[in-house]
Design a protein around this motif. Sequence first.
Motif, PDB file in Angstrom:
ATOM      1  N   ALA A 123       0.859  -1.179   0.000  1.00  0.00           N
ATOM      2  CA  ALA A 123       0.000   0.000   0.000  1.00  0.00           C
ATOM      3  C   ALA A 123       0.895   1.229   0.000  1.00  0.00           C
ATOM      4  O   ALA A 123       2.079   1.156   0.372  1.00  0.00           O
ATOM      5  N   HIS A 168      -7.262   1.270  -5.807  1.00  0.00           N
ATOM      6  CA  HIS A 168      -8.137   1.852  -4.801  1.00  0.00           C
ATOM      7  C   HIS A 168      -7.425   3.096  -4.252  1.00  0.00           C
ATOM      8  O   HIS A 168      -6.196   3.148  -4.186  1.00  0.00           O
ATOM      9  N   ILE A 223      -8.299   5.699  -0.885  1.00  0.00           N
ATOM     10  CA  ILE A 223      -9.171   6.200   0.178  1.00  0.00           C
ATOM     11  C   ILE A 223      -8.609   7.522   0.681  1.00  0.00           C
ATOM     12  O   ILE A 223      -7.533   7.555   1.285  1.00  0.00           O
ATOM     13  N   LEU A 276      -7.755  10.357   3.145  1.00  0.00           N
ATOM     14  CA  LEU A 276      -7.623  10.292   4.593  1.00  0.00           C
ATOM     15  C   LEU A 276      -7.787  11.651   5.260  1.00  0.00           C
ATOM     16  O   LEU A 276      -8.509  11.788   6.229  1.00  0.00           O
ATOM     17  N   LEU A 324      -4.699   6.682   1.017  1.00  0.00           N
ATOM     18  CA  LEU A 324      -4.086   5.355   1.047  1.00  0.00           C
ATOM     19  C   LEU A 324      -4.505   4.636  -0.222  1.00  0.00           C
ATOM     20  O   LEU A 324      -5.695   4.524  -0.526  1.00  0.00           O
ATOM     21  N   THR A 329      -7.005  -6.631  -2.009  1.00  0.00           N
ATOM     22  CA  THR A 329      -7.415  -6.141  -0.693  1.00  0.00           C
ATOM     23  C   THR A 329      -7.302  -7.306   0.284  1.00  0.00           C
ATOM     24  O   THR A 329      -8.238  -8.082   0.470  1.00  0.00           O
ATOM     25  N   THR A 362      -4.184  -5.559   4.527  1.00  0.00           N
ATOM     26  CA  THR A 362      -4.600  -4.245   4.033  1.00  0.00           C
ATOM     27  C   THR A 362      -5.790  -3.735   4.831  1.00  0.00           C
ATOM     28  O   THR A 362      -5.832  -2.565   5.236  1.00  0.00           O
ATOM     29  N   GLU A 363      -6.764  -4.613   5.072  1.00  0.00           N
ATOM     30  CA  GLU A 363      -7.930  -4.223   5.873  1.00  0.00           C
ATOM     31  C   GLU A 363      -7.502  -3.813   7.281  1.00  0.00           C
ATOM     32  O   GLU A 363      -8.061  -2.879   7.865  1.00  0.00           O
ATOM     33  N   ILE A 375      -6.125  -0.284   7.054  1.00  0.00           N
ATOM     34  CA  ILE A 375      -7.230   0.660   6.876  1.00  0.00           C
ATOM     35  C   ILE A 375      -7.925   0.911   8.219  1.00  0.00           C
ATOM     36  O   ILE A 375      -8.235   2.054   8.576  1.00  0.00           O
ATOM     37  N   ARG A 384      -8.116   4.496  10.137  1.00  0.00           N
ATOM     38  CA  ARG A 384      -9.437   5.080  10.389  1.00  0.00           C
ATOM     39  C   ARG A 384      -9.824   5.090  11.855  1.00  0.00           C
ATOM     40  O   ARG A 384     -10.910   5.519  12.218  1.00  0.00           O
TER      41      ARG A 384
END
Length: 241
Positions: A57, A70, A72, A74, A174, A181, A185-186, A189, A193
């Motif tokens: 990532a 992907h 996201i 931040l 990110l 994924t 990776t999760e 994230i 978050r």
Amino acid sequence: MTGPDVPPSFTLAYVPGVTPTKWVRIWNERSPDVPLVLVQVSAADAAATARDRAADAVLLRLPIDRTGLHAIPLYTETTVVVVPKDHVAAAADELSTDDIADDIVLHPLDDTLDWERPPGRPAISRPATTADAIQLVAAGIGLLVVPQSLARLHHRKDLTYRPLADAPESRVALSWPEDETTDLTEQLIGIIRGRTVNSTRGPAPTPAPAKPAADTRKPAPRTPRRPTPKTGKRGKPRRRA
């Protein structure tokens, strides 16, 4: 990165100015057996690093070409103008693009601000990097507009910076390949978050032991006691007169 006979690890690339220190600390607390490897990459190479899977990532700045990725968002960074400390603009608390319209404003090749038209007068040539542009500002050749984190990264005693109110803002995101994924990776994230360990995407919390059910039965009615006759000193019933 993972593979046959390779211990699990996770490689996180990041562009200059982005500081993942807090997230790394939380990762190490939650997954001490999975090293989080940090790699710094240039802004120009950040998207390609994610797309080519050179890292699991990447923390980068938008906008980018999102093909196959992907991304996201931040947080958003404040945009500032870097000036020499003796420049007239240093006396202001905040500037606008009109305030620097007559100045030479450097526009390095690695600039990630999404300008429709950069402010100020253009320099004869564009510096290759933000670091090169900082040197030119210190030499009195022009001003530089950057995200605040980069102004802090390249701090010099002879330079200062002021917020630029009407400039595009930089968004840090990110990014990772669309088809990869993974659980790790999760996990990253979730850390970024602010999810806790016991959140819905984290490890399932251990259920508390069940309390015994309360006894709702009514007690049986008590049989009234029959009164006993009064006795004298020796316990014999008193005779009636």
